[in-house]
Design a protein around this motif. Sequence first.
Motif, mmCIF file in Angstrom:
data_model
loop_
_atom_site.group_PDB
_atom_site.id
_atom_site.type_symbol
_atom_site.label_atom_id
_atom_site.label_comp_id
_atom_site.label_asym_id
_atom_site.label_seq_id
_atom_site.Cartn_x
_atom_site.Cartn_y
_atom_site.Cartn_z
ATOM 1 N N SER A 10 0.749 -1.190 -0.083
ATOM 2 C CA SER A 10 -0.067 -0.053 0.062
ATOM 3 C C SER A 10 0.865 1.164 0.144
ATOM 4 O O SER A 10 0.380 2.266 -0.628
ATOM 5 C CB SER A 10 -0.844 -0.155 1.191
ATOM 6 N N ALA A 11 2.062 1.186 0.810
ATOM 7 C CA ALA A 11 2.964 2.386 0.783
ATOM 8 C C ALA A 11 4.326 1.874 0.766
ATOM 9 O O ALA A 11 5.081 2.238 1.878
ATOM 10 C CB ALA A 11 2.488 3.430 1.953
ATOM 11 N N PRO A 12 4.852 1.536 -0.372
ATOM 12 C CA PRO A 12 6.300 0.985 -0.450
ATOM 13 C C PRO A 12 7.162 2.381 -0.211
ATOM 14 O O PRO A 12 6.880 3.418 -0.686
ATOM 15 C CB PRO A 12 6.493 0.259 -1.736
ATOM 16 N N GLY A 13 8.363 1.951 0.549
ATOM 17 C CA GLY A 13 9.374 2.982 0.462
ATOM 18 C C GLY A 13 10.202 3.362 -0.545
ATOM 19 O O GLY A 13 11.024 4.406 -0.354
ATOM 20 N N ASP A 14 10.321 2.368 -1.455
ATOM 21 C CA ASP A 14 11.336 2.527 -2.581
ATOM 22 C C ASP A 14 10.510 2.390 -3.827
ATOM 23 O O ASP A 14 9.842 1.527 -3.915
ATOM 24 C CB ASP A 14 12.155 1.218 -2.367
ATOM 25 N N LYS A 15 10.841 3.355 -4.464
ATOM 26 C CA LYS A 15 10.328 3.245 -5.937
ATOM 27 C C LYS A 15 10.242 2.259 -6.772
ATOM 28 O O LYS A 15 9.652 1.844 -7.677
ATOM 29 C CB LYS A 15 10.585 4.690 -6.777
ATOM 30 N N ARG A 16 11.424 1.451 -6.578
ATOM 31 C CA ARG A 16 11.640 0.180 -7.165
ATOM 32 C C ARG A 16 10.747 -0.949 -6.866
ATOM 33 O O ARG A 16 10.172 -1.772 -7.692
ATOM 34 C CB ARG A 16 13.142 -0.255 -7.177
ATOM 35 N N THR A 17 10.316 -0.988 -5.517
ATOM 36 C CA THR A 17 9.278 -1.872 -5.133
ATOM 37 C C THR A 17 7.748 -1.544 -5.911
ATOM 38 O O THR A 17 7.236 -2.099 -6.459
ATOM 39 C CB THR A 17 9.141 -1.681 -3.578
ATOM 40 N N GLU A 18 7.760 -0.023 -5.796
ATOM 41 C CA GLU A 18 6.459 0.229 -6.536
ATOM 42 C C GLU A 18 6.295 -0.138 -7.744
ATOM 43 O O GLU A 18 5.239 -0.662 -8.212
ATOM 44 C CB GLU A 18 6.333 1.838 -6.182
ATOM 45 N N ASP A 19 7.434 0.112 -8.285
ATOM 46 C CA ASP A 19 7.479 -0.142 -9.928
ATOM 47 C C ASP A 19 6.998 -1.651 -10.163
ATOM 48 O O ASP A 19 6.346 -2.066 -11.142
ATOM 49 C CB ASP A 19 8.693 0.325 -10.382
ATOM 50 N N TYR A 20 7.762 -2.428 -9.481
ATOM 51 C CA TYR A 20 7.689 -3.943 -9.584
ATOM 52 C C TYR A 20 6.286 -4.396 -9.144
ATOM 53 O O TYR A 20 5.612 -5.132 -10.155
ATOM 54 C CB TYR A 20 8.721 -4.609 -8.622
ATOM 55 N N ILE A 21 5.771 -3.977 -8.085
ATOM 56 C CA ILE A 21 4.345 -4.362 -7.750
ATOM 57 C C ILE A 21 3.356 -3.743 -8.635
ATOM 58 O O ILE A 21 2.277 -4.587 -8.962
ATOM 59 C CB ILE A 21 3.963 -4.013 -6.230
ATOM 60 N N SER A 22 3.515 -2.776 -9.348
ATOM 61 C CA SER A 22 2.502 -2.141 -10.416
ATOM 62 C C SER A 22 2.700 -2.505 -11.647
ATOM 63 O O SER A 22 1.910 -2.262 -12.454
ATOM 64 C CB SER A 22 2.623 -0.340 -10.031
ATOM 65 N N GLY A 23 3.657 -3.537 -11.946
ATOM 66 C CA GLY A 23 3.881 -4.204 -13.278
ATOM 67 C C GLY A 23 4.555 -3.370 -14.163
ATOM 68 O O GLY A 23 4.713 -3.532 -15.461
#
Length: 291
Positions: free
Chosen positions: A275-288
């Motif tokens: 819901s609120a990842p602290g690293d953009k790489r995490t967000e980019d991966y989870i969002s596809g």
Amino acid sequence: MASATSADTFPNMSSLGEAHVDNERRLPAKPVNPVMETRDLNVFYGDFHAVHDVNLSYGRHEITAMIGPSGCGKSTVLRCLNRMNDLVPGARVDGEVLYHGQDIYEKRVDPIAVRTQIGMVFQKPNPFPKSIYDNIAYGPRVTGMKVDNMDDLVEEALNGAALWDEVKDKLKQSAYGLSGGQQQRLCIARTIATKPDVILMDEPCSALDPIATARVEDLMLTLRNEYTIIVVTHNMQQAARVSDRTAFFTARPDETTGNRTGLLVEYDLTSTIFSAPGDKRTEDYISGRFG
């Protein structure tokens, strides 16, 4: 610090978050008195640096998921946790892997004893070419485990894996006669028959259909009450459904050789990671956006 991701930016966020609500247990931000820890863990295969400086802790009676793209080192880290990499020629592990504070890579530590306490379920079901009964009894027999009544132990393990009612009338039949999902639950029963403390699972549902996957996931949530579970999965929905904490790994290419070294990007409560990842790489991966 990345901002909290909206459902619009993160297409599957609302479903992932809702899937995890029932599993959220108001855990502390970091595991208290972790069962296992890796400290500055580095793994090499010959000259190839496969995993770089991984620091993780695994909480008692928690399910920890390790996610990330192929080649990011998550399965390598998993195999380090019960010294399975000892069986790979040229493999070398630096740093520490602590089990109840004891480094399992110290010379005086018996790797067989480690694997008795830290069991493993593999990606594809791998029952032995034996009867259902003998699959369960195999571990206790070869390890010299003191068993008052083997029949009771077999029943207990199969009940623990939610399989007893399906196989109680055919215990002497070959394990190969079971469906894929039943075979995987048999392998889980075989693992818990030796009374481990920790269960490692390397993509345990990747070869299963959705119905069998759901049964294994339900089983994992039940087993969490008695065991610490660490699972590698490519299925982010699965991580959201079953895990308490999630570690996201990625791979960093070497500019000279092109070899990819795995590294840990972020580790947090699963609800936070999704819901609120602290690293953009995490967000980019989870969002596809990549992977």
